[in-house]
Design a protein around this motif. Sequence first.
Motif, PDB file in Angstrom:
ATOM      1  N   ASP A 275       9.938   5.584   0.362  1.00  0.00           N
ATOM      2  CA  ASP A 275       9.685   5.264  -1.039  1.00  0.00           C
ATOM      3  C   ASP A 275       8.612   4.192  -1.198  1.00  0.00           C
ATOM      4  O   ASP A 275       8.417   3.654  -2.300  1.00  0.00           O
ATOM      5  CB  ASP A 275      10.973   4.773  -1.714  1.00  0.00           C
ATOM      6  N   TYR A 276       7.908   3.857  -0.091  1.00  0.00           N
ATOM      7  CA  TYR A 276       6.945   2.759  -0.137  1.00  0.00           C
ATOM      8  C   TYR A 276       5.570   3.200   0.371  1.00  0.00           C
ATOM      9  O   TYR A 276       5.440   4.172   1.127  1.00  0.00           O
ATOM     10  CB  TYR A 276       7.443   1.592   0.715  1.00  0.00           C
ATOM     11  N   TYR A 277       4.583   2.426  -0.037  1.00  0.00           N
ATOM     12  CA  TYR A 277       3.234   2.534   0.490  1.00  0.00           C
ATOM     13  C   TYR A 277       2.864   1.217   1.154  1.00  0.00           C
ATOM     14  O   TYR A 277       3.301   0.143   0.717  1.00  0.00           O
ATOM     15  CB  TYR A 277       2.227   2.833  -0.628  1.00  0.00           C
ATOM     16  N   HIS A 287       6.582  -0.634  -3.491  1.00  0.00           N
ATOM     17  CA  HIS A 287       7.277   0.581  -3.900  1.00  0.00           C
ATOM     18  C   HIS A 287       6.273   1.565  -4.514  1.00  0.00           C
ATOM     19  O   HIS A 287       5.265   1.162  -5.112  1.00  0.00           O
ATOM     20  CB  HIS A 287       8.369   0.228  -4.911  1.00  0.00           C
ATOM     21  N   LYS A 288       6.545   2.836  -4.369  1.00  0.00           N
ATOM     22  CA  LYS A 288       5.611   3.865  -4.828  1.00  0.00           C
ATOM     23  C   LYS A 288       5.367   3.794  -6.335  1.00  0.00           C
ATOM     24  O   LYS A 288       4.302   4.208  -6.828  1.00  0.00           O
ATOM     25  CB  LYS A 288       6.108   5.248  -4.428  1.00  0.00           C
ATOM     26  N   SER A 289       6.332   3.252  -7.066  1.00  0.00           N
ATOM     27  CA  SER A 289       6.135   3.121  -8.508  1.00  0.00           C
ATOM     28  C   SER A 289       5.041   2.113  -8.833  1.00  0.00           C
ATOM     29  O   SER A 289       4.382   2.206  -9.870  1.00  0.00           O
ATOM     30  CB  SER A 289       7.433   2.702  -9.190  1.00  0.00           C
ATOM     31  N   ALA A 291       2.664   1.247  -6.261  1.00  0.00           N
ATOM     32  CA  ALA A 291       1.500   1.742  -5.508  1.00  0.00           C
ATOM     33  C   ALA A 291       0.720   2.799  -6.284  1.00  0.00           C
ATOM     34  O   ALA A 291      -0.465   3.045  -6.018  1.00  0.00           O
ATOM     35  CB  ALA A 291       1.953   2.303  -4.169  1.00  0.00           C
ATOM     36  N   PHE A 292       1.364   3.431  -7.274  1.00  0.00           N
ATOM     37  CA  PHE A 292       0.706   4.439  -8.108  1.00  0.00           C
ATOM     38  C   PHE A 292      -0.562   3.881  -8.760  1.00  0.00           C
ATOM     39  O   PHE A 292      -1.540   4.599  -8.976  1.00  0.00           O
ATOM     40  CB  PHE A 292       1.679   4.923  -9.182  1.00  0.00           C
ATOM     41  N   LYS A 296      -6.209   4.926  -3.972  1.00  0.00           N
ATOM     42  CA  LYS A 296      -5.759   5.658  -2.793  1.00  0.00           C
ATOM     43  C   LYS A 296      -6.463   5.211  -1.520  1.00  0.00           C
ATOM     44  O   LYS A 296      -5.929   5.361  -0.412  1.00  0.00           O
ATOM     45  CB  LYS A 296      -5.956   7.157  -2.997  1.00  0.00           C
ATOM     46  N   ARG A 299      -4.425   2.243   0.149  1.00  0.00           N
ATOM     47  CA  ARG A 299      -2.990   2.394   0.418  1.00  0.00           C
ATOM     48  C   ARG A 299      -2.771   3.547   1.391  1.00  0.00           C
ATOM     49  O   ARG A 299      -3.605   4.448   1.487  1.00  0.00           O
ATOM     50  CB  ARG A 299      -2.209   2.634  -0.871  1.00  0.00           C
ATOM     51  N   ARG A 301       0.758   5.830   3.246  1.00  0.00           N
ATOM     52  CA  ARG A 301       2.215   5.965   3.231  1.00  0.00           C
ATOM     53  C   ARG A 301       2.823   5.046   4.300  1.00  0.00           C
ATOM     54  O   ARG A 301       2.358   5.002   5.431  1.00  0.00           O
ATOM     55  CB  ARG A 301       2.639   7.407   3.485  1.00  0.00           C
TER      56      ARG A 301
END
Length: 367
Positions: A275-277, A287-289, A291-292, A296, A299, A301
Amino acid sequence: MKTWQNEIPFNKDNPITEILFSESSVFFDIETTGFSAKHTHVYLIGCAARKGNVVCTTQFFAENPSEEKLILNAFSALLTHYNTLITFNGIGFDIPYLQERFQHYKLLDPFCNFQYLDIFKSLSKYKNILKLENLKQKTIEHFLGLQREDMYSGGELINVYDSYVNSPSEDALNLLRLHNYEDVTGMIDLLPILSYVQLFEGNFEVTGFEKCSYEEYEGSHALELHLNLNTTFPLPKRFSFGFQDIYLTGFQNQVKLKVKIYQGELKYFYSNYKDYYYLPEEDMAVHKSVAFYVDKNYRTRAKAATCYSKKTGCFLPQYAEIFEPYFKLEYHDKVLYFEMTEDFTDSPEAQKKYSLHLLKYLLNAKL
């Protein structure tokens, strides 16, 4: 068959002796003509029981092998007055040996429904802690500063007994009797060594702590946490033991437990790394929320080893998941750290929990 009885004062110098040696318990020790109960026999059984402030000893001696059954019956009758058996390696040797001899004569096994205290077995993990060469009774007596007249081992006395059977003499009889007598009464004097076991089982209170600075070998300054422990039972001899960043010293009711404090930056690893980057520029995971909103190109995965945030402070090592959150230097490191916050420094309960954790780790240390 000969029976010898004697009385000596009960020494109550250490409170653990009075607690463990109650009037419902009995010490015993046997002398045999070998290790195999199938091919040898028992010729002497010594016992010690307490009546108030007096220790009463009883020894049953088979003057020849044909009297073995007599001393077994006499010993069995004596045991009916007690509910706890105290021995030195009795669980490993004396009791199995006697059970086989009772079976040989088709006698009832007298060892049912007893509680057992085996001093040897209780000390089995403490050889390194106490820096003992071995766990023989005479070695432990030497550690405690106890003296005995008997200079023989049980094995050395087998020939003495054989000689006595063929040609009875008072000199041989006295040697055999003395060895067994001092083995039995000596066990009473060994009981204070179990105070060390009580310490490692948590019978202590933390009476205070302090941060202390010291100079390391290369000249840099470091910090240690010193935990002061007050033991329930006094430790009869001064001892010290160290392993890695932990050092322990103690005598009587005072024990000091020292552990190195880690000062600097550590990583907190998130368990749900999917769930993280990971952000390489910042060297941290988000958290991916969140990292959005990150380009790109900046970052990637997160993997288990890159899914972390960092924190700077003072930390204490732990070797299991005792306190949370815990931190590491790197993902695969086995040593965990927790931050030394007021939740720890203001809590005697947390300090005792940590002290017991360190003691358990020292006890199981692989030197």
